[in-house]
Design a protein around this motif. Structure first.
Motif, PDB file in Angstrom:
ATOM      1  N   ALA A 260      26.423  42.187  37.303  1.00 41.13           N
ATOM      2  CA  ALA A 260      27.479  41.325  37.836  1.00 41.13           C
ATOM      3  C   ALA A 260      28.566  41.034  36.803  1.00 41.13           C
ATOM      4  O   ALA A 260      29.750  40.942  37.142  1.00 41.13           O
ATOM      5  N   ASP A 261      28.187  40.919  35.525  1.00 41.24           N
ATOM      6  CA  ASP A 261      29.180  40.586  34.504  1.00 41.24           C
ATOM      7  C   ASP A 261      29.994  41.797  34.036  1.00 41.24           C
ATOM      8  O   ASP A 261      30.847  41.677  33.153  1.00 41.24           O
ATOM      9  N   GLU A 262      29.723  42.970  34.620  1.00 43.48           N
ATOM     10  CA  GLU A 262      30.472  44.169  34.246  1.00 43.48           C
ATOM     11  C   GLU A 262      31.318  44.714  35.403  1.00 43.48           C
ATOM     12  O   GLU A 262      31.843  45.831  35.322  1.00 43.48           O
ATOM     13  N   VAL A 263      31.445  43.917  36.467  1.00 44.66           N
ATOM     14  CA  VAL A 263      32.234  44.366  37.617  1.00 44.66           C
ATOM     15  C   VAL A 263      33.686  44.619  37.215  1.00 44.66           C
ATOM     16  O   VAL A 263      34.337  45.563  37.672  1.00 44.66           O
ATOM     17  N   GLY A 264      34.205  43.781  36.311  1.00 42.29           N
ATOM     18  CA  GLY A 264      35.585  43.960  35.849  1.00 42.29           C
ATOM     19  C   GLY A 264      35.805  45.327  35.216  1.00 42.29           C
ATOM     20  O   GLY A 264      36.876  45.939  35.394  1.00 42.29           O
ATOM     21  N   THR A 265      34.812  45.806  34.495  1.00 41.62           N
ATOM     22  CA  THR A 265      34.908  47.128  33.874  1.00 41.62           C
ATOM     23  C   THR A 265      35.029  48.216  34.935  1.00 41.62           C
ATOM     24  O   THR A 265      35.822  49.163  34.796  1.00 41.62           O
ATOM     25  N   LEU A 266      34.242  48.071  36.009  1.00 44.06           N
ATOM     26  CA  LEU A 266      34.315  49.044  37.103  1.00 44.06           C
ATOM     27  C   LEU A 266      35.692  49.019  37.753  1.00 44.06           C
ATOM     28  O   LEU A 266      36.298  50.081  37.983  1.00 44.06           O
ATOM     29  N   ILE A 267      36.177  47.828  38.038  1.00 36.21           N
ATOM     30  CA  ILE A 267      37.491  47.707  38.689  1.00 36.21           C
ATOM     31  C   ILE A 267      38.574  48.327  37.813  1.00 36.21           C
ATOM     32  O   ILE A 267      39.457  49.059  38.299  1.00 36.21           O
ATOM     33  N   GLU A 268      38.511  48.057  36.526  1.00 41.65           N
ATOM     34  CA  GLU A 268      39.512  48.590  35.604  1.00 41.65           C
ATOM     35  C   GLU A 268      39.460  50.120  35.576  1.00 41.65           C
ATOM     36  O   GLU A 268      40.512  50.788  35.520  1.00 41.65           O
ATOM     37  N   SER A 269      38.261  50.689  35.630  1.00 40.64           N
ATOM     38  CA  SER A 269      38.127  52.140  35.556  1.00 40.64           C
ATOM     39  C   SER A 269      38.664  52.834  36.802  1.00 40.64           C
ATOM     40  O   SER A 269      38.989  54.022  36.759  1.00 40.64           O
ATOM     41  N   LEU A 270      38.746  52.109  37.910  1.00 41.05           N
ATOM     42  CA  LEU A 270      39.170  52.717  39.175  1.00 41.05           C
ATOM     43  C   LEU A 270      40.687  52.775  39.354  1.00 41.05           C
ATOM     44  O   LEU A 270      41.173  53.407  40.294  1.00 41.05           O
ATOM     45  N   LYS A 271      41.440  52.139  38.461  1.00 40.05           N
ATOM     46  CA  LYS A 271      42.878  52.037  38.682  1.00 40.05           C
ATOM     47  C   LYS A 271      43.598  53.384  38.609  1.00 40.05           C
ATOM     48  O   LYS A 271      44.697  53.533  39.151  1.00 40.05           O
TER      49      LYS A 271
END
Length: 304
Positions: A260-271
């Motif tokens: 849960a605390d790494e969701v931001g990393t996933l979102i950033e990688s998808l840009k």
């Protein structure tokens, strides 16, 4: 003091069959789910709680009374629903209910009438002529007809049709609200998830996890399904160092599991990718359970 207690119970039948150092404490007014497949040790534990079997080591007690030493008394006051229903075929349903009233020395006509109506049971037929589902409803009524404060239910909805299963689940919710203490053994995820405050998972006779149901919903990895607009985006994404639970090249779709605390990393990688759809997949009790039976491991954050 706990109302229902299993203290380091062991019963070894050989060949890895039985229960091993099972420890459970259930407080007053709590609904406790005991989740596992057939053969995992659920019924063995319940048979010891009901005083049908004597522990090899450890002990079981209900309302501070040893289950084995006080088995006759406890079997009369507990609401017990066995996993396999064995009823006397020579009686009618009505005669059987009357016999149970006499054995328990308790008669509660209002409660009995309510249960017969709630579960749509006509007891005025021979048990021999009853279908499996009707026999199951008779067993349900028998378990609850004396309005017991303590309920031990082994695979309670087995044999009930889907409508009656939901009726039973609603009834258990109401019993819990009335302050009943409930031990519910099942392999049906929806049943356990719908009514239980705490849940234990048993595998090969050992409890491998115990947790509050709300805790499971809060402490787990997130699972997302990502669908891409082009093949290049899909192939570049699945090459990234994420944990993928599934990949579908034909649909250009992948599921990724992430803390849960790494969701931001996933979102950033998808840009930098062309995305057609991005959906969070709800994490369920079944997902958590299958982590033990698929891999032998569990998700971090919810343990025994």
């Amino acid at each position: 003091m706990p109302i229902i207690s299993v203290d380091h119970l062991t019963k070894d039948y050989g060949n890895n069959r039985g229960v091993f150092d099972v420890d459970i404490k259930i407080n007053k007014g709590e609904c406790y789910g005991f989740l596992g497949p057939n053969g995992a040790g659920k019924t063995t534990t319940i048979r010891h709680l009901m005083g049908f079997s004597k522990p090899q080591s450890g002990s079981t007690s209900i309302d501070e009374m040893d289950s084995w030493d006080n088995r006759a008394r406890l079997q009369n006051i507990i609401g017990y629903l066995p996993g396999e229903v064995a009823l006397p075929s020579g009686l009618s349903g009505t005669a059987f209910l009357h016999m149970m009233e006499q054995m328990r020395k308790v008669k509660n006509k209002d409660c009995l009438d309510m249960l017969l109506e709630r579960f749509e049971l006509n007891p005025n037929i021979s048990i021999k002529q009853m279908s499996l589902g009707v026999k199951r409803k008779l067993a349900v009524v028998t378990a609850f007809m004396h309005d017991p404060d303590i309920l031990i239910l082994d695979e309670p909805t087995s044999g009930l049709d889907p409508v009656m299963q939901e009726t039973f689940i609603d009834f258990i919710r109401e019993e819990k609200q009335r302050g009943k203490t409930i031990f519910l053994s099942s392999h049906i995820f929806h049943e356990v998830d719908a009514v239980c405050d705490r849940i234990a998972i048993i595998r090969d006779g050992k409890i491998v996890s115990e947790f509050r149901s709300e805790e499971l919903k809060q402490k787990h990895d997130r699972i997302y399904r990502v669908t891409f607009s082009d093949e290049n985006s899909y192939k570049r994404f699945v090459a990234l160092p994420f944990k993928f639970t599934s990949k579908n090249e034909k649909k250009m779709r992948a599921r990724v599991q992430i803390p849960a605390d790494e969701v931001g990393t996933l979102i950033e990688s998808l840009k930098d990718f062309h995305i057609a759809d991005f959906v969070e997949i709800p994490f369920t009790l079944e997902d958590y359970f299958m982590g033990f039976y698929d891999t032998g491991h569990h998700f971090e954050g919810v343990t025994h």
